[in-house]
Write a protein that holds these residues in place. Structure first.
Motif, PDB file in Angstrom:
ATOM      1  N   PHE A 165       0.829  -1.204   0.000  1.00  0.00           N
ATOM      2  CA  PHE A 165       0.000   0.000   0.000  1.00  0.00           C
ATOM      3  C   PHE A 165       0.863   1.252   0.000  1.00  0.00           C
ATOM      4  O   PHE A 165       0.636   2.184  -0.769  1.00  0.00           O
ATOM      5  N   LYS A 166       1.874   1.269   0.849  1.00  0.00           N
ATOM      6  CA  LYS A 166       2.764   2.434   0.943  1.00  0.00           C
ATOM      7  C   LYS A 166       3.506   2.660  -0.373  1.00  0.00           C
ATOM      8  O   LYS A 166       3.664   3.793  -0.824  1.00  0.00           O
ATOM      9  N   GLU A 167       3.931   1.584  -0.997  1.00  0.00           N
ATOM     10  CA  GLU A 167       4.630   1.702  -2.277  1.00  0.00           C
ATOM     11  C   GLU A 167       3.710   2.326  -3.341  1.00  0.00           C
ATOM     12  O   GLU A 167       4.120   3.196  -4.104  1.00  0.00           O
ATOM     13  N   MET A 168       2.460   1.895  -3.369  1.00  0.00           N
ATOM     14  CA  MET A 168       1.495   2.455  -4.321  1.00  0.00           C
ATOM     15  C   MET A 168       1.203   3.917  -3.985  1.00  0.00           C
ATOM     16  O   MET A 168       1.141   4.770  -4.881  1.00  0.00           O
ATOM     17  N   LEU A 169       1.027   4.221  -2.725  1.00  0.00           N
ATOM     18  CA  LEU A 169       0.775   5.595  -2.288  1.00  0.00           C
ATOM     19  C   LEU A 169       1.952   6.496  -2.645  1.00  0.00           C
ATOM     20  O   LEU A 169       1.759   7.609  -3.144  1.00  0.00           O
ATOM     21  N   ASP A 170       3.164   6.020  -2.432  1.00  0.00           N
ATOM     22  CA  ASP A 170       4.362   6.782  -2.821  1.00  0.00           C
ATOM     23  C   ASP A 170       4.368   7.051  -4.323  1.00  0.00           C
ATOM     24  O   ASP A 170       4.713   8.143  -4.773  1.00  0.00           O
ATOM     25  N   TYR A 171       3.968   6.054  -5.084  1.00  0.00           N
ATOM     26  CA  TYR A 171       3.925   6.200  -6.533  1.00  0.00           C
ATOM     27  C   TYR A 171       2.914   7.276  -6.940  1.00  0.00           C
ATOM     28  O   TYR A 171       3.219   8.165  -7.730  1.00  0.00           O
ATOM     29  N   PHE A 172       1.708   7.196  -6.389  1.00  0.00           N
ATOM     30  CA  PHE A 172       0.695   8.200  -6.704  1.00  0.00           C
ATOM     31  C   PHE A 172       1.122   9.600  -6.281  1.00  0.00           C
ATOM     32  O   PHE A 172       0.825  10.579  -6.960  1.00  0.00           O
ATOM     33  N   ALA A 173       1.810   9.715  -5.189  1.00  0.00           N
ATOM     34  CA  ALA A 173       2.220  11.026  -4.677  1.00  0.00           C
ATOM     35  C   ALA A 173       3.398  11.614  -5.448  1.00  0.00           C
ATOM     36  O   ALA A 173       3.596  12.825  -5.450  1.00  0.00           O
ATOM     37  N   SER A 174       4.158  10.779  -6.114  1.00  0.00           N
ATOM     38  CA  SER A 174       5.393  11.272  -6.736  1.00  0.00           C
ATOM     39  C   SER A 174       5.266  11.630  -8.207  1.00  0.00           C
ATOM     40  O   SER A 174       6.116  12.317  -8.745  1.00  0.00           O
ATOM     41  N   GLU A 175       4.255  11.161  -8.873  1.00  0.00           N
ATOM     42  CA  GLU A 175       4.139  11.434 -10.308  1.00  0.00           C
ATOM     43  C   GLU A 175       3.983  12.931 -10.546  1.00  0.00           C
ATOM     44  O   GLU A 175       3.438  13.647  -9.732  1.00  0.00           O
ATOM     45  N   ASN A 176       4.451  13.378 -11.687  1.00  0.00           N
ATOM     46  CA  ASN A 176       4.440  14.820 -11.907  1.00  0.00           C
ATOM     47  C   ASN A 176       4.272  15.215 -13.370  1.00  0.00           C
ATOM     48  O   ASN A 176       4.942  16.091 -13.861  1.00  0.00           O
ATOM     49  N   CYS A 177       3.351  14.602 -14.047  1.00  0.00           N
ATOM     50  CA  CYS A 177       3.077  14.943 -15.437  1.00  0.00           C
ATOM     51  C   CYS A 177       2.396  16.316 -15.493  1.00  0.00           C
ATOM     52  O   CYS A 177       1.549  16.630 -14.666  1.00  0.00           O
ATOM     53  N   LYS A 178       2.749  17.090 -16.461  1.00  0.00           N
ATOM     54  CA  LYS A 178       2.177  18.432 -16.599  1.00  0.00           C
ATOM     55  C   LYS A 178       1.070  18.478 -17.637  1.00  0.00           C
ATOM     56  O   LYS A 178       0.585  19.542 -17.989  1.00  0.00           O
ATOM     57  N   GLY A 179       0.659  17.336 -18.134  1.00  0.00           N
ATOM     58  CA  GLY A 179      -0.433  17.268 -19.097  1.00  0.00           C
ATOM     59  C   GLY A 179       0.055  17.060 -20.514  1.00  0.00           C
ATOM     60  O   GLY A 179       1.171  17.445 -20.872  1.00  0.00           O
ATOM     61  N   CYS A 180      -0.785  16.455 -21.315  1.00  0.00           N
ATOM     62  CA  CYS A 180      -0.410  16.044 -22.670  1.00  0.00           C
ATOM     63  C   CYS A 180      -0.121  17.195 -23.625  1.00  0.00           C
ATOM     64  O   CYS A 180       0.561  17.010 -24.621  1.00  0.00           O
ATOM     65  N   ARG A 181      -0.628  18.355 -23.344  1.00  0.00           N
ATOM     66  CA  ARG A 181      -0.326  19.491 -24.218  1.00  0.00           C
ATOM     67  C   ARG A 181       1.036  20.103 -23.882  1.00  0.00           C
ATOM     68  O   ARG A 181       1.562  20.898 -24.646  1.00  0.00           O
ATOM     69  N   ASN A 182       1.585  19.721 -22.743  1.00  0.00           N
ATOM     70  CA  ASN A 182       2.875  20.243 -22.309  1.00  0.00           C
ATOM     71  C   ASN A 182       4.023  19.269 -22.475  1.00  0.00           C
ATOM     72  O   ASN A 182       5.177  19.675 -22.538  1.00  0.00           O
ATOM     73  N   GLU A 183       3.711  17.982 -22.481  1.00  0.00           N
ATOM     74  CA  GLU A 183       4.743  16.961 -22.619  1.00  0.00           C
ATOM     75  C   GLU A 183       4.114  15.653 -23.086  1.00  0.00           C
ATOM     76  O   GLU A 183       2.899  15.501 -23.034  1.00  0.00           O
ATOM     77  N   GLN A 184       4.932  14.743 -23.512  1.00  0.00           N
ATOM     78  CA  GLN A 184       4.438  13.430 -23.941  1.00  0.00           C
ATOM     79  C   GLN A 184       3.769  12.743 -22.762  1.00  0.00           C
ATOM     80  O   GLN A 184       4.257  12.800 -21.642  1.00  0.00           O
ATOM     81  N   CYS A 185       2.661  12.081 -23.016  1.00  0.00           N
ATOM     82  CA  CYS A 185       1.928  11.393 -21.962  1.00  0.00           C
ATOM     83  C   CYS A 185       2.836  10.379 -21.260  1.00  0.00           C
ATOM     84  O   CYS A 185       3.541   9.613 -21.907  1.00  0.00           O
ATOM     85  N   LYS A 186       2.779  10.391 -19.934  1.00  0.00           N
ATOM     86  CA  LYS A 186       3.605   9.468 -19.164  1.00  0.00           C
ATOM     87  C   LYS A 186       2.944   8.099 -18.975  1.00  0.00           C
ATOM     88  O   LYS A 186       3.596   7.159 -18.562  1.00  0.00           O
ATOM     89  N   LEU A 187       1.656   8.003 -19.277  1.00  0.00           N
ATOM     90  CA  LEU A 187       0.966   6.723 -19.154  1.00  0.00           C
ATOM     91  C   LEU A 187       1.024   5.923 -20.435  1.00  0.00           C
ATOM     92  O   LEU A 187       1.340   4.754 -20.438  1.00  0.00           O
ATOM     93  N   PHE A 188       0.662   6.560 -21.539  1.00  0.00           N
ATOM     94  CA  PHE A 188       0.601   5.891 -22.827  1.00  0.00           C
ATOM     95  C   PHE A 188       1.775   6.373 -23.669  1.00  0.00           C
ATOM     96  O   PHE A 188       1.637   7.266 -24.497  1.00  0.00           O
ATOM     97  N   LYS A 189       2.915   5.782 -23.429  1.00  0.00           N
ATOM     98  CA  LYS A 189       4.149   6.263 -24.042  1.00  0.00           C
ATOM     99  C   LYS A 189       4.140   6.202 -25.568  1.00  0.00           C
ATOM    100  O   LYS A 189       4.813   6.982 -26.217  1.00  0.00           O
ATOM    101  N   ASP A 190       3.345   5.304 -26.143  1.00  0.00           N
ATOM    102  CA  ASP A 190       3.294   5.249 -27.601  1.00  0.00           C
ATOM    103  C   ASP A 190       1.993   5.849 -28.155  1.00  0.00           C
ATOM    104  O   ASP A 190       1.557   5.537 -29.251  1.00  0.00           O
ATOM    105  N   CYS A 191       1.391   6.749 -27.384  1.00  0.00           N
ATOM    106  CA  CYS A 191       0.169   7.428 -27.831  1.00  0.00           C
ATOM    107  C   CYS A 191       0.457   8.177 -29.131  1.00  0.00           C
ATOM    108  O   CYS A 191       1.435   8.910 -29.240  1.00  0.00           O
ATOM    109  N   GLY A 192      -0.388   7.968 -30.110  1.00  0.00           N
ATOM    110  CA  GLY A 192      -0.204   8.622 -31.397  1.00  0.00           C
ATOM    111  C   GLY A 192      -0.964   9.926 -31.534  1.00  0.00           C
ATOM    112  O   GLY A 192      -0.808  10.648 -32.523  1.00  0.00           O
TER     113      GLY A 192
END
Length: 150
Positions: A64-91
């Motif tokens: 649980f702590k590992e998952m919580l740390d993961y959710f708390a640490s992500e820092n994507c600024k949105g798809c219009r600002n950078e490549q999506c961090k979830l779908f790396k091969d998004c076209g």
């Protein structure tokens, strides 16, 4: 709210970036950070609670702590600002930049096979774009920004 401000929240595919767990200003990250703060050093006590309460659920606290740390640490600024961090091969992002359109539904080729989405996301992508087209960006955004994404 202006369309330009809304576009900072809504990706070209139509998904609301701010409701994504990876978004730097999203609620999932914000509440995960808050929960981490409130839990403090609970991991030290999890073993004690397992024994004291005779409850094996506390064995899972590390996961649980590992998952919580993961959710708390992500820092994507949105798809219009950078490549999506979830779908790396998004076209979608590269296509929208190439065609200079704001959303997929504005393209003459919509719906197309350039997204690289799986079947479930592909169906959602079509539905979302049809809603934006039918109801308009602002009404779509007002409903989307408060609804859970997952």
């Amino acid at each position: 709210m202006t369309d330009e401000k809304i576009k900072k929240s809504i990706a070209p595919c139509g998904l609301c970036c701010e409701t994504c767990f990876a978004h730097v200003n999203g609620d999932i990250r914000k509440y995960s950070m808050k929960l981490k703060e409130k839990l403090g050093n609970f991991h030290i006590n999890a073993k004690r609670f397992e024994t004291m309460l005779n409850d094996p659920i506390f064995k899972k606290y590390i996961d649980f702590k590992e998952m919580l740390d993961y959710f708390a640490s992500e820092n994507c600024k949105g798809c219009r600002n950078e490549q999506c961090k979830l779908f790396k091969d998004c076209g979608v992002r590269s296509c929208h930049q190439e065609k200079q359109i704001d959303f997929c539904y504005q393209c003459d080729e919509f719906p197309c096979d350039k997204t690289n989405f799986d079947t479930g996301l592909y169906k959602g992508w079509i539905m979302i774009n049809e809603k934006i087209k039918k109801f308009g960006l602002e009404p779509f955004y007002e409903k989307t920004r408060t609804r859970p994404r997952y």
